[in-house]
Design a protein around this motif. Structure first.
Motif, PDB file in Angstrom:
ATOM      1  N   HIS A  18      36.271  61.292  39.393  1.00 32.87           N
ATOM      2  CA  HIS A  18      36.706  59.929  40.018  1.00 32.87           C
ATOM      3  C   HIS A  18      38.177  59.725  40.370  1.00 32.87           C
ATOM      4  N   GLN A  19      38.977  60.731  40.288  1.00 37.58           N
ATOM      5  CA  GLN A  19      40.276  61.036  40.845  1.00 37.58           C
ATOM      6  C   GLN A  19      40.575  62.485  41.363  1.00 37.58           C
ATOM      7  N   LEU A  20      41.267  62.646  42.202  1.00 41.78           N
ATOM      8  CA  LEU A  20      41.653  63.775  42.884  1.00 41.78           C
ATOM      9  C   LEU A  20      42.640  64.578  41.932  1.00 41.78           C
ATOM     10  N   PRO A  21      42.299  66.098  41.721  1.00 41.88           N
ATOM     11  CA  PRO A  21      42.859  66.612  40.800  1.00 41.88           C
ATOM     12  C   PRO A  21      44.415  66.788  41.552  1.00 41.88           C
ATOM     13  N   SER A  22      45.537  66.964  40.656  1.00 38.57           N
ATOM     14  CA  SER A  22      46.896  66.909  41.325  1.00 38.57           C
ATOM     15  C   SER A  22      47.685  67.675  40.132  1.00 38.57           C
ATOM     16  N   GLY A  23      47.171  68.898  39.743  1.00 38.56           N
ATOM     17  CA  GLY A  23      48.210  69.749  39.040  1.00 38.56           C
ATOM     18  C   GLY A  23      47.785  69.647  37.543  1.00 38.56           C
ATOM     19  N   ASP A  24      48.988  70.032  36.648  1.00 39.03           N
ATOM     20  CA  ASP A  24      48.573  70.004  35.131  1.00 39.03           C
ATOM     21  C   ASP A  24      48.903  68.695  34.659  1.00 39.03           C
ATOM     22  N   GLY A  25      49.451  67.924  35.362  1.00 41.60           N
ATOM     23  CA  GLY A  25      49.384  66.456  34.632  1.00 41.60           C
ATOM     24  C   GLY A  25      50.215  66.560  33.330  1.00 41.60           C
ATOM     25  N   MET A  26      50.128  65.306  32.769  1.00 40.19           N
ATOM     26  CA  MET A  26      50.750  65.057  31.565  1.00 40.19           C
ATOM     27  C   MET A  26      49.639  65.222  30.239  1.00 40.19           C
TER      28      MET A  26
END
Length: 187
Positions: free
Chosen positions: A151-159
């Motif tokens: 449901h969302q685009l992957p965008s790196g390691d994140g928090m």
């Protein structure tokens, strides 16, 4: 005469016409064969809303006639209400040609007329200002796409996830133990 590249993205292989339009087309062939050829080319490339965007130069190349012949053919087609012309840019040599939906149409007939429309755009490399660089350009950056159920685009390691099980002031309103446990403790 050049051949148009085929596209699998155009919806369907059918264009609809009325019998009266065929009779009118026969008269157009007798009156101005080149105008009829231009009309056939436009109809063969119809987009979802009955429009094609193409330069007069490319149209002339595809039909196998001069630019002047195309201009005269388009002038006749416009004057006799075969097409509407919507200018793209300043000089008027690239236009959106909207085919009269009483002549030919693609898909459902209702709702064809829009102020904004989609169109098939035909542009050759020799019309591009950077034509000599077209095969030497770096590839476009690829955007990540959604995969099965995401449901969302992957965008790196994140928090990291929050350490609190609930947000302050939003604790669930449920008892911590069951009634039986309460009786055993209190009983």
């Amino acid at each position: 005469m050049e051949k148009l590249p085929t596209s699998n993205k155009r919806p369907g292989n059918w264009v609809q016409t009325e019998r009266a339009a065929h009779e009118a087309w026969a008269s157009l062939i007798a009156k101005n064969a080149n105008a009829a050829r231009v009309m056939h080319l436009l109809v063969s490339q119809l987009g979802e809303h009955n429009a094609v965007v193409i330069s007069q130069k490319n149209l002339a190349k595809l039909v196998g006639v001069t630019d002047r012949t195309v201009r005269n053919s388009l002038k006749l087609l416009k004057a006799e209400n075969w097409i509407e012309v919507r200018q793209i840019g300043q000089n008027g040599t690239v236009n959106a040609y909207v085919v009269n939906d009483r002549i030919a149409w693609l898909g459902k007939r209702d709702g064809i007329r829009y102020s904004l429309f989609s169109a098939t755009v035909i542009a050759s490399s020799d019309e591009q200002p950077d034509a000599d660089q077209l095969d030497q350009q770096p590839p476009l950056r690829k955007l990540p796409s959604l995969f099965h159920g995401e449901h969302q685009l992957p965008s790196g390691d994140g928090m990291p996830p929050p350490s609190e099980p609930t947000l302050p002031g939003m604790e669930p309103d449920l008892p911590a133990t069951s009634r039986r446990d309460d009786r055993e403790v209190n009983g």
